[in-house]
Design an enzyme around this catalytic site. Structure first.
Site, PDB file in Angstrom:
ATOM      1  N   LYS A  65       9.530  -0.813  14.037  1.00 48.31           N
ATOM      2  CA  LYS A  65      10.114  -0.467  12.727  1.00 48.31           C
ATOM      3  C   LYS A  65      11.143   0.651  12.890  1.00 48.31           C
ATOM      4  CE  LYS A  65       5.921  -1.428  10.013  1.00 48.31           C
ATOM      5  NZ  LYS A  65       4.906  -0.896   9.124  1.00 48.31           N
ATOM      6  N   GLU A  80      10.554  -4.911   4.160  1.00 44.62           N
ATOM      7  CA  GLU A  80      10.581  -6.290   3.649  1.00 44.62           C
ATOM      8  C   GLU A  80      10.300  -6.326   2.146  1.00 44.62           C
ATOM      9  OE1 GLU A  80       8.956  -5.226   6.333  1.00 44.62           O
ATOM     10  OE2 GLU A  80       8.977  -6.718   7.943  1.00 44.62           O
ATOM     11  N   GLY A 115      -4.773  -2.078   4.926  1.00 45.18           N
ATOM     12  CA  GLY A 115      -4.020  -3.223   4.394  1.00 45.18           C
ATOM     13  C   GLY A 115      -4.702  -4.552   4.694  1.00 45.18           C
ATOM     14  N   ARG A 116      -5.139  -4.719   5.937  1.00 39.07           N
ATOM     15  CA  ARG A 116      -5.709  -6.021   6.333  1.00 39.07           C
ATOM     16  C   ARG A 116      -7.122  -6.229   5.814  1.00 39.07           C
ATOM     17  NH1 ARG A 116      -4.523  -2.633  10.391  1.00 39.07           N
ATOM     18  NH2 ARG A 116      -6.173  -1.825  11.734  1.00 39.07           N
ATOM     19  N   LYS A 169       0.841  -1.198   0.000  1.00 42.69           N
ATOM     20  CA  LYS A 169       0.000   0.000   0.000  1.00 42.69           C
ATOM     21  C   LYS A 169       0.878   1.251   0.000  1.00 42.69           C
ATOM     22  CE  LYS A 169      -3.572   2.277   2.729  1.00 42.69           C
ATOM     23  NZ  LYS A 169      -4.422   2.206   3.919  1.00 42.69           N
ATOM     24  N   HIS A 228      -4.116 -33.508  17.838  1.00 43.08           N
ATOM     25  CA  HIS A 228      -2.965 -34.296  18.273  1.00 43.08           C
ATOM     26  C   HIS A 228      -1.810 -33.394  18.697  1.00 43.08           C
ATOM     27  CE1 HIS A 228      -4.945 -37.947  16.803  1.00 43.08           C
ATOM     28  NE2 HIS A 228      -5.430 -37.131  15.876  1.00 43.08           N
ATOM     29  N   GLU A 236      -4.494  -6.803  14.812  1.00 48.42           N
ATOM     30  CA  GLU A 236      -4.009  -5.475  14.412  1.00 48.42           C
ATOM     31  C   GLU A 236      -5.157  -4.465  14.519  1.00 48.42           C
ATOM     32  OE1 GLU A 236      -0.578  -5.088  11.501  1.00 48.42           O
ATOM     33  OE2 GLU A 236      -2.166  -4.177  10.316  1.00 48.42           O
TER      34      GLU A 236
END
Ligand code: F6P
Length: 504
Positions: free
Chosen positions: A473, A199, A247-248, A193, A364, A333
């Protein structure tokens, strides 16, 4: 009114309700099995095994009315600037539905449709090229939704394109993703965005170099200029995003380009249609029969009335195994806040820790703790009625386990041997999809999105900012020169650790 004052009647309700074991509440009111269930298109949800009763539910509905939930849902669809801390509209609904007459929502919907036309054209052009593989580079909201959707909705055999995802800044991720791919038959989509995410910038540069140029490089961004500048991508290969999409909440936009590449544009539009059906239901249905409101109020009940601090999501379908990763960002978030929109402390617990994994594997691994541990973990179980795999015996076994676990969690089992006793009283919601299709998948994700917003209204917090991620950040960018040996760290513990990481 403070959030705490609003919530305190719920605690009194919880004190009353929990005098009676959960299985007795259900046995004494068997009609709950039907009455506490709702259906929206292909999504059915049954709340009968939540640890509340009809009176408590009335109190919860009253809470939703007290925070004006219907009007504030409308405000979201109308594009009012409900993201107050950033002064932005929140219009992910306009990416898939056209339910508002507000000019800003209409304009957003038109922009979304335009972007879909461009997406289709780019996919059609790629389909007649030599490209076989797509690497989608992005992180957080620019990764988790597409990654989940591609994993959930791709058939057992690859479609026209094999889509791979690269998110982590760890170079081993890039190494592993690119191993076995042929740069001459691969295209990359850089999704960010902001186009300022470390990253994605680093991994994008790796891809550009590995591809040997920008010819097969695409981007999706709200910052077209930056994408064009940083990677020399021509505007016709940059798809838009907008500041009115978080973003999410963005997989419905061109951020979903990798989804459309993997499953086809028609199927992508089916996903949008499924979300639109949920949007229409949530916007138009009174709280008492509104699925997102039930889901949200149940979460509030478990968090604030019963005091549970984590929430599990347990899909009994291998194709949904990444759902918990996606929901961790969507929910945590959005709702991981301690101050209200006006800056005052919430003075009530907000988001629990969301976690989970696909059954039956999880039975399990961590189910022992869910059955007999001291912490009660409410859970959303998600099942799919129709199997698409050719092994009916397995599907029946999967369903037997799905039913068995929720029954065992609720009812428990007594025993003279304390090691073999199950207390029960573990609340669960059962969500069933008729089949796992792009349509039902879209509806399911939209349900969670709306539930998140409704929870935020009860707590009085802004679900649409994420300032909490900024500090880490900032510190990382301060420390990068120290790792390159050009600076020292101020903090004594960091200094000590830096020595180890630098091997000096
Ligand atoms: O670090 C969190 C975050 O800001 C998320 O909210 C966002 O989805 C992600 O980073 C990626 O951001 P962008 O799409 O701008 O690269």
């Amino acid at each position: 009114m403070s959030t705490d004052a609003r919530l305190s009647p719920l605690r009194a309700q919880a004190g009353r309700v929990t005098q009676t074991p959960l299985h007795t509440l259900v046995a004494d009111d068997p009609a709950r099995a039907q009455d506490f269930a709702l259906r929206v298109g292909p999504v059915y949800a049954n709340f009968a095994r939540q640890y509340y009763d009809r009176e408590a539910l009335q109190a919860l509905f009253g809470l939703a009315q007290a925070v004006d939930a219907p009007a504030r849902l409308k405000a979201l669809f109308d594009g009012e600037k409900i993201n107050l801390t950033e002064g932005r509209s929140v219009l992910h609904t306009a990416l898939r539905s056209d339910l508002s007459d507000a000019p800003v929502a209409k304009a957003a919907h038109a922009q979304a449709l335009e972007a879909q036309v461009r997406m289709r054209a780019l996919i059609d052009a790629l389909a007649v090229s030599d490209v076989t593989d797509i690497v989608s580079v992005g992180i957080g909201g620019s990764d988790l939704g597409p990654r989940l959707a591609v994993d959930a909705l791709s058939g057992p055999a690859p479609g026209r394109f094999r889509v791979h995802f690269l998110s982590n800044v760890d170079g081993h991720a890039a190494q592993r993703t690119l191993a076995g791919l042929d740069p001459s038959r691969t295209a990359a989509v850089l999704i960010s965005k902001t186009f300022g995410t470390q990253e994605t910038l680093l991994n994008g540069a790796i891809l550009r170099d590995w591809l040997g140029g920008t010819e097969r490089l695409y981007a999706v961004s709200a910052n077209v200029e930056r994408a064009a500048q940083a990677f020399s991508i021509p505007p016709e290969r940059i798809l838009p995003m907008w500041d009115w999409v978080g973003g999410r909440y963005s997989l419905w936009s061109a951020v979903g380009f990798p989804i459309a590449l993997a499953i086809g544009m028609d199927a992508f539009e089916q996903m949008l249609a499924g979300a639109a059906e949920m949007d229409a239901h949530v916007l138009r249905t009174p709280i008492e029969r509104n699925l997102a409101a039930w889901h949200a109020l149940t979460s509030v009940w478990n968090r604030n009335a019963l005091g549970y601090s984590t929430q599990a999501v347990l899909p009994y379908d291998e194709r949904l195994k990444l759902l918990s990763n996606y929901l961790q960002q969507l929910v945590m978030e959005s709702l991981g806040k301690s101050v209200r929109t006006d800056g005052s402390p919430v003075e009530a617990e907000t988001v629990p820790v969301w976690w989970g994994g696909a059954g039956t594997d999880t039975q399990h691994s961590f189910f022992q703790a869910l059955h007999q541990g001291t912490s009660i973990v409410p859970a959303d179980f998600i099942g799919v009625v129709r199997a698409d795999a050719p092994y009916p015996q397995n599907h029946r076994a999967l369903h037997a386990n799905l039913l068995a676990q929720t029954e065992a969690f609720a009812n428990g089992q007594s025993s003279d041997d304390p090691h073999r006793a199950y207390a029960g009283g573990r609340p669960t919601t059962m969500i069933l999809l008729d089949a796992l299709t792009p349509f039902s998948f879209g509806a399911l994700l939209a349900l969670y999105e709306h539930s998140v917003y409704l929870q935020s209204l009860v707590w009085g917090i802004n679900a649409f900012d994420q300032f909490g991620v900024e500090l880490g950040k900032q510190v990382a960018s301060r420390l990068l020169p120290a790792l390159e040996g050009q600076a020292q760290a101020d903090d004594p513990v960091t200094r000590e650790l830096l020595g180890l990481l630098r091997g000096s």
